[in-house]
Scaffold this motif. Structure first.
Motif, PDB file in Angstrom:
ATOM      1  N   VAL A 310       0.851  -1.187   0.000  1.00  0.00           N
ATOM      2  CA  VAL A 310       0.000   0.000   0.000  1.00  0.00           C
ATOM      3  C   VAL A 310       0.891   1.243   0.000  1.00  0.00           C
ATOM      4  O   VAL A 310       1.762   1.394   0.856  1.00  0.00           O
ATOM      5  CB  VAL A 310      -0.928   0.014   1.228  1.00  0.00           C
ATOM      6  CG1 VAL A 310      -1.753   1.295   1.267  1.00  0.00           C
ATOM      7  CG2 VAL A 310      -1.844  -1.205   1.226  1.00  0.00           C
ATOM      8  N   VAL A 313      -3.532   6.105   0.743  1.00  0.00           N
ATOM      9  CA  VAL A 313      -4.943   5.892   1.070  1.00  0.00           C
ATOM     10  C   VAL A 313      -5.634   7.245   1.052  1.00  0.00           C
ATOM     11  O   VAL A 313      -5.227   8.169   1.762  1.00  0.00           O
ATOM     12  CB  VAL A 313      -5.116   5.244   2.459  1.00  0.00           C
ATOM     13  CG1 VAL A 313      -6.604   5.143   2.802  1.00  0.00           C
ATOM     14  CG2 VAL A 313      -4.464   3.867   2.507  1.00  0.00           C
ATOM     15  N   TYR A 315      -9.291   8.848   1.760  1.00  0.00           N
ATOM     16  CA  TYR A 315     -10.571   8.522   2.369  1.00  0.00           C
ATOM     17  C   TYR A 315     -11.609   9.568   1.983  1.00  0.00           C
ATOM     18  O   TYR A 315     -11.371  10.776   2.106  1.00  0.00           O
ATOM     19  CB  TYR A 315     -10.420   8.476   3.892  1.00  0.00           C
ATOM     20  CG  TYR A 315     -11.676   8.095   4.625  1.00  0.00           C
ATOM     21  CD1 TYR A 315     -12.206   6.814   4.516  1.00  0.00           C
ATOM     22  CD2 TYR A 315     -12.335   9.017   5.428  1.00  0.00           C
ATOM     23  CE1 TYR A 315     -13.366   6.464   5.187  1.00  0.00           C
ATOM     24  CE2 TYR A 315     -13.491   8.677   6.105  1.00  0.00           C
ATOM     25  CZ  TYR A 315     -14.005   7.392   5.973  1.00  0.00           C
ATOM     26  OH  TYR A 315     -15.143   7.042   6.642  1.00  0.00           O
ATOM     27  N   VAL A 322      -7.546   3.134  -2.356  1.00  0.00           N
ATOM     28  CA  VAL A 322      -6.287   2.613  -1.836  1.00  0.00           C
ATOM     29  C   VAL A 322      -5.364   2.349  -3.023  1.00  0.00           C
ATOM     30  O   VAL A 322      -5.739   1.628  -3.952  1.00  0.00           O
ATOM     31  CB  VAL A 322      -6.506   1.314  -1.033  1.00  0.00           C
ATOM     32  CG1 VAL A 322      -5.173   0.744  -0.546  1.00  0.00           C
ATOM     33  CG2 VAL A 322      -7.433   1.583   0.152  1.00  0.00           C
ATOM     34  N   LEU A 341     -11.607   0.954   6.861  1.00  0.00           N
ATOM     35  CA  LEU A 341     -10.284   0.716   6.277  1.00  0.00           C
ATOM     36  C   LEU A 341      -9.432  -0.085   7.246  1.00  0.00           C
ATOM     37  O   LEU A 341      -9.362   0.230   8.442  1.00  0.00           O
ATOM     38  CB  LEU A 341      -9.589   2.056   5.979  1.00  0.00           C
ATOM     39  CG  LEU A 341     -10.071   2.795   4.727  1.00  0.00           C
ATOM     40  CD1 LEU A 341      -9.433   4.169   4.665  1.00  0.00           C
ATOM     41  CD2 LEU A 341      -9.745   2.007   3.480  1.00  0.00           C
ATOM     42  N   ARG A 344      -2.883   0.464   5.904  1.00  0.00           N
ATOM     43  CA  ARG A 344      -2.195   1.759   5.974  1.00  0.00           C
ATOM     44  C   ARG A 344      -1.032   1.749   4.989  1.00  0.00           C
ATOM     45  O   ARG A 344      -0.553   0.680   4.602  1.00  0.00           O
ATOM     46  CB  ARG A 344      -1.662   2.005   7.392  1.00  0.00           C
ATOM     47  CG  ARG A 344      -2.736   2.119   8.466  1.00  0.00           C
ATOM     48  CD  ARG A 344      -2.103   2.344   9.814  1.00  0.00           C
ATOM     49  NE  ARG A 344      -3.098   2.444  10.880  1.00  0.00           N
ATOM     50  CZ  ARG A 344      -2.819   2.639  12.152  1.00  0.00           C
ATOM     51  NH1 ARG A 344      -1.534   2.718  12.539  1.00  0.00           N
ATOM     52  NH2 ARG A 344      -3.776   2.740  13.035  1.00  0.00           N
TER      53      ARG A 344
END
Length: 370
Positions: A310, A313, A315, A322, A341, A344
């Motif tokens: 990842v 992210v 939101y 993501v 979620l 991270r």
């Protein structure tokens, strides 16, 4: 037979046909390159495309403000623009209503006088009746005596629409009419405009640079690229079955993966084997198109999952985007996630595909400047 012919003529009375439209400015190359577009009677079509693609030029030619170098513009059976300089109906005789950016109301006239400005040769009683009807239609009944500066931005746009509809045009052109409104007003005004257009039965063309606005508002969306319509379809068909990767990436978030056909119904990609929604039509390699909502985050050790990390992210409340850097794939992929979620940036994750993709010939992504 005559009754059927008359019925068909009535049904197509306000249909817009644009055929082979070409336009250049000065010594520059052509802005429109044989553009074709058909909008059925009573439909709202959004014209969408990057800066410089010809959207505004198209609108100005249909309105009569510009002469085309070649091509035809017809509404119903009336030819408004003909080949070369042979036919060019003046703007005031086209029965075309215009809703410009920011309303462009006459500041020294009341709301009622703004609405009736284009009603020539109509007696006072009919002007009053038409004004009341149009203001009620756009949700501004009782506002006739107010001045434009006493209205909010959204109310001014509604008045501009009422003014455009008052002469009962065959066609209404909307030139990015929601551009100056803040996001809180935009959705409500768009709904009111769409409702009013449907109530009058006028055919309408909305020029916009906002992909979400086009998909959520229009009956048809025409994506313009380099002076031609790259694809014209319903919003759902355009999003689910784009003509090529350029269109796919322009009208929404797209996941574009290199793919090699394994069978007539699958292709091998950096995310594993992906089902194809249609036979590959002779292609053995190409670009597999998926949408971010077709990807799922999973355990990186799960069978069949592609592994990645990842990297970001974003939101949005109702969902999140993501971004994952996938092993063996140069470009990161976006995954739309609903609900809580659990990842991270920096964490390892697995990615799997849900549903079918579409295989296209190799093609790049568009310039997203709008």
């Amino acid at each position: 037979m005559t009754d059927v012919t008359d019925m068909n003529a009535k049904e197509n009375a306000n249909e817009l046909h644009v055929e082979g439209l070409t336009k250049s400015y000065g010594d520059g190359g052509p802005v429109l390159r044989g553009l074709d577009l058909t909008v059925p009677t009573g439909a709202l079509a959004a014209v969408l495309g990057p800066s410089g693609c010809g959207k505004t030029t198209l609108l100005r030619i249909v309105a009569g403000f510009l002469r085309a170098d070649a091509g035809t513009v017809r509404v119903g059976r009336r030819v408004l623009t003909g080949p070369g300089a042979g036919v060019h109906v003046p703007p005031e005789r086209r029965r075309v209503g215009i809703v410009p950016q920011e309303g462009a109301l006459f500041p020294h006239l009341s709301v009622a006088h703004n609405v009736t400005f284009g009603l020539k040769g109509v007696d006072r009683a009919e002007r009053r009746r038409r004004t009341d009807e149009m203001l009620e239609l756009v949700g501004l009944a009782g506002y006739g005596d107010r001045m434009p500066h006493e209205l909010s931005g959204g109310q001014q746009q509604r008045v501009a629409l009422a003014r455009a509809l008052a002469p009962r045009p065959q066609l209404v052109l909307l030139d990015e009419p929601f551009n100056a409104l803040d996001s809180a007003l935009r959705a409500g005004v768009r709904t009111d405009v769409r409702t009013a257009l449907r109530a009058t039965g006028a055919t309408a063309v909305l020029v916009t640079h906002d992909q979400q606005e086009a998909l959520s508002t229009a009956d048809l969306v025409a994506v313009v690229r380099d002076g031609r319509v790259a694809q014209c379809a319903t919003p759902q068909d355009l999003y689910r079955r784009p003509a090529d990767p350029w269109v796919a990436d322009f009208v929404g978030d797209a996941v574009l993966l290199p793919g090699t056909v394994e069978t007539d119904s699958t292709a091998r990609t950096p995310l594993g084997t992906v089902p194809l929604g249609a036979p590959p039509a002779g292609l053995r390699t190409g670009t597999v198109l998926l949408r971010p909502e077709q990807l799922r985050l999973t355990d990186p050790t799960a069978e069949g999952a592609a592994r990645g990390t990842v990297t970001d992210v974003c939101y949005y409340g109702h969902d999140a985007m993501v971004t994952v850097s996938v092993d063996g794939h140069d470009a990161p992929v976006g995954i739309r996630v609903a609900g809580p979620l659990r990842v991270r940036p920096g964490e390892e994750t697995g990615v799997r595909v849900v549903g079918a993709g579409a295989l296209h010939a190799e093609g790049g992504a568009p310039d997203r400047q709008t």
